[in-house]
Design an enzyme around this catalytic site. Structure first.
Site, short mmCIF file in Angstrom:
data_model
loop_
_atom_site.label_atom_id
_atom_site.label_comp_id
_atom_site.label_asym_id
_atom_site.label_seq_id
_atom_site.Cartn_x
_atom_site.Cartn_y
_atom_site.Cartn_z
N HIS A 1 -9.74 1.13 -0.05
CA HIS A 1 -9.57 1.88 1.20
C HIS A 1 -10.91 1.88 1.95
O HIS A 1 -11.95 2.20 1.37
CB HIS A 1 -9.21 3.34 0.92
CG HIS A 1 -7.80 3.58 0.51
ND1 HIS A 1 -7.23 3.01 -0.60
CD2 HIS A 1 -6.83 4.36 1.07
CE1 HIS A 1 -5.96 3.42 -0.70
NE2 HIS A 1 -5.69 4.24 0.29
N HIS B 1 0.84 -1.21 0.00
CA HIS B 1 0.00 0.00 0.00
C HIS B 1 0.87 1.25 0.00
O HIS B 1 1.30 1.73 1.05
CB HIS B 1 -0.90 -0.03 1.24
CG HIS B 1 -1.96 1.02 1.28
ND1 HIS B 1 -3.30 0.75 1.44
CD2 HIS B 1 -1.89 2.37 1.20
CE1 HIS B 1 -4.00 1.87 1.45
NE2 HIS B 1 -3.15 2.88 1.30
N ASP C 1 2.04 4.17 2.77
CA ASP C 1 0.94 5.00 2.24
C ASP C 1 1.46 6.13 1.33
O ASP C 1 1.44 5.99 0.12
CB ASP C 1 0.09 5.55 3.38
CG ASP C 1 -1.35 5.83 2.98
OD1 ASP C 1 -1.73 5.50 1.84
OD2 ASP C 1 -2.11 6.36 3.81
N ASP C 2 1.90 7.23 1.92
CA ASP C 2 2.42 8.39 1.15
C ASP C 2 3.65 8.89 1.92
O ASP C 2 3.59 9.92 2.62
CB ASP C 2 1.36 9.50 1.09
CG ASP C 2 0.04 8.99 0.52
OD1 ASP C 2 -0.05 8.86 -0.70
OD2 ASP C 2 -0.89 8.71 1.32
N GLU D 1 -10.67 4.09 7.40
CA GLU D 1 -9.62 5.07 7.71
C GLU D 1 -10.35 6.34 8.20
O GLU D 1 -10.34 6.63 9.39
CB GLU D 1 -8.77 5.36 6.47
CG GLU D 1 -7.65 6.37 6.70
CD GLU D 1 -7.03 6.87 5.38
OE1 GLU D 1 -7.67 6.79 4.32
OE2 GLU D 1 -5.88 7.39 5.44
N HIS E 1 0.97 4.92 -2.49
CA HIS E 1 0.50 5.68 -3.67
C HIS E 1 1.72 6.31 -4.34
O HIS E 1 2.48 7.04 -3.69
CB HIS E 1 -0.46 6.79 -3.21
CG HIS E 1 -1.64 6.27 -2.46
ND1 HIS E 1 -2.88 6.13 -3.03
CD2 HIS E 1 -1.77 5.83 -1.18
CE1 HIS E 1 -3.73 5.64 -2.13
NE2 HIS E 1 -3.08 5.45 -0.99
#
Ligand code: ADE
Ligand code: ZN
Length: 334
Positions: free
Chosen positions: A187, A8, A268-269, A190, A10
Site C-alpha cells: 500500500h 486487492h 478493498d474492504d 493512499e 482484505h
C-alpha cells in the site's frame, strides 16, 4: 454478467456485518458501537476505520469462522462475475484472535476450495504485514509465511497506516519474501503522498502498488509508473469513502489510465465502503464513461498481474475471451 478479477481485498474487511454480529454473539464478544443504526460499520476517518476493522476481525476465532468468511466472500463475488480473487490475510489479526498462522490459513483455504467447487472461482492469498505495528512485526509475518508455505499463499504485502515508517524499514521482510518466490505488493499513495509510492518502488522491489492514486500529484512519477508498467490496485469506492478523493467522476483512475499506467479495479474492504467488485465496475461505466472493452481491459490487467502460476493464468485469460491478444510485459519484480 461481466467476468471480473480482483487483486486487492482484505479478508477481514470483507466480513458482512451480519456475520460479525452472529460470531460476536457466539463467542461472547461485545461489539457495542461497532455498527451504525442502519446495520453498516461505524467509523468516520482512516484511524477509526482501522480500529473498526480490528474489532470486526476480533470475532473470527476458529478455522471454521475463517472458512465461512472466505467461502462467503468468494462464493458471493463469483455469483456477481468474479473468476479470480486475491485476498490479503494478516497473521497479526489471526494471532490477536488466538489463532495460529497454520490454522488461519487452513481455515481460509477450506473456504476458498469450497467456493471453487461450487462456482469455479480461483482464489489466492497474500500475507500482509501491518505497517503501523512496526518493522519487526512485518518481518515476523514474512518469516512465518516462508517457513510454513501453503500452495494458495502466493504473495506478500504491506498494509496499515502508511503515514508511519519508511519503505526501507520493511526491506528485510520484502527481501525474505521475494527471495522465496512470492509476488510483492505494498500500500502506498493512499494516505501518503507520491513520495511514498516512489519510496516503495525504490526499496521494496514490488510489481504492484496498493492504491497509488496520489501518484497523480507528480507527473514524473506517473511517467515512471507507465514506463515500468507498475500495476496499480485502485479502489475508487474506498478512496471516496475515506476521503482520499472527492468523487468518482474526477477520480484519478481516468488520468492514470490515459497516461498509460496499468490500472486494476478493486473493492478493498467492501462492506465498510458500501461497495462490491461488480459495483466498482458499474460505477466506472457510469461516472467515467468506460465501455465494455475498457472494463474488460481492467480484468485482463488484473489476471496478467495476478500472483498465480502460469497454468492458472493461461486458463483464466482463456476463460475471459478465448482470444490470443498481445499482452505487453508488466513490471517484473526486479
Ligand atoms: N487495511 C485495510 N484496509 C486498508 C486500507 N484501505 N489502507 C491501508 N490498510 C488497510
Ligand atoms: Zn487495502
Amino acid at each position: 454478467m461481466r467476468p471480473t478479477a480482483e487483486l486487492h481485498c482484505h479478508i477481514e474487511g470483507a466480513a458482512p456485518p451480519a456475520l460479525v454480529r452472529k460470531l460476536g454473539e457466539r463467542h461472547g464478544i461485545s461489539l457495542d458501537g461497532l455498527f451504525t443504526p442502519e446495520g453498516g460499520y461505524a467509523w468516520h476517518d482512516f484511524t477509526s476505520f482501522l480500529a473498526a476493522y480490528d474489532r470486526a476481525a476480533s470475532v473470527f476465532r476458529t478455522p471454521q469462522d475463517y472458512a465461512d468468511l472466505a467461502h462467503t466472500h468468494f462464493a458471493t463475488s463469483a455469483r456477481e462475475g468474479m473468476i479470480y480473487g486475491e485476498i490479503f490475510i494478516s497473521p497479526d489479526h489471526a494471532a490477536n484472535a488466538g489463532l495460529s498462522y497454520a490454522s488461519y490459513v487452513e481455515g481460509l483455504a477450506a473456504g476458498i476450495e469450497r467456493a471453487r467447487e461450487e462456482t469455479e472461482v480461483e482464489g489466492r492469498m497474500i500475507v500482509v504485514g501491518v505497517r503501523h505495528l512496526g518493522e519487526e512485526a512485518v518481518e515476523r509475518a514474512a518469516r512465518i509465511m516462508v517457513e510454513e508455505p501453503h500452495p494458495l499463499v502466493t504473495g506478500f504485502g504491506l498494509a496499515g497506516d502508511e503515514r508511519q515508517g519508511r519503505a526501507a524499514d520493511f526491506a528485510r521482510a520484502f527481501t525474505l519474501a521475494g527471495e522465496a518466490g512470492y509476488g510483492l505488493t505494498a500500500h502506498a499513495g493512499e494516505f501518503g503522498g507520491p513520495e511514498n509510492v516512489a519510496d516503495v518502488l525504490d526499496h521494496l522491489a514490488v510489481s504492484r502498488i496498493g492504491h497509488g492514486v496520489r501518484a497523480i500529484e507528480d507527473p514524473a512519477l506517473v511517467a515512471r509508473l507507465a514506463d515500468e508498467q507498475v500495476v496499480l490496485e485502485i479502489c475508487p469506492g474506498s478512496n471516496i469513502a475515506l476521503g482520499v478523493c472527492s468523487d468518482l467522476a474526477s477520480h484519478p483512475i481516468g488520468l492514470l489510465r490515459r497516461a498509460g499506467v496499468a490500472v486494476t479495479l478493486n473493492s478493498d474492504d467492501p462492506p465498510f465502503f458500501d461497495t462490491t467488485l461488480a459495483r466498482e465496475h458499474e460505477e466506472m461505466a457510469r461516472t467515467q464513461g468506460w465501455d465494455d472493452s475498457a472494463l474488460e481491459a481492467l480484468t485482463r490487467t488484473a489476471l496478467r498481474a495476478a500472483f498465480c502460476d502460469e497454468e492458472t493464468r493461461g486458463r483464466l485469460l482463456a476463460r475471459l475471451d478465448g482470444q490470443d491478444v498481445a499482452n505487453p510485459p508488466l513490471r517484473l519484480t526486479p
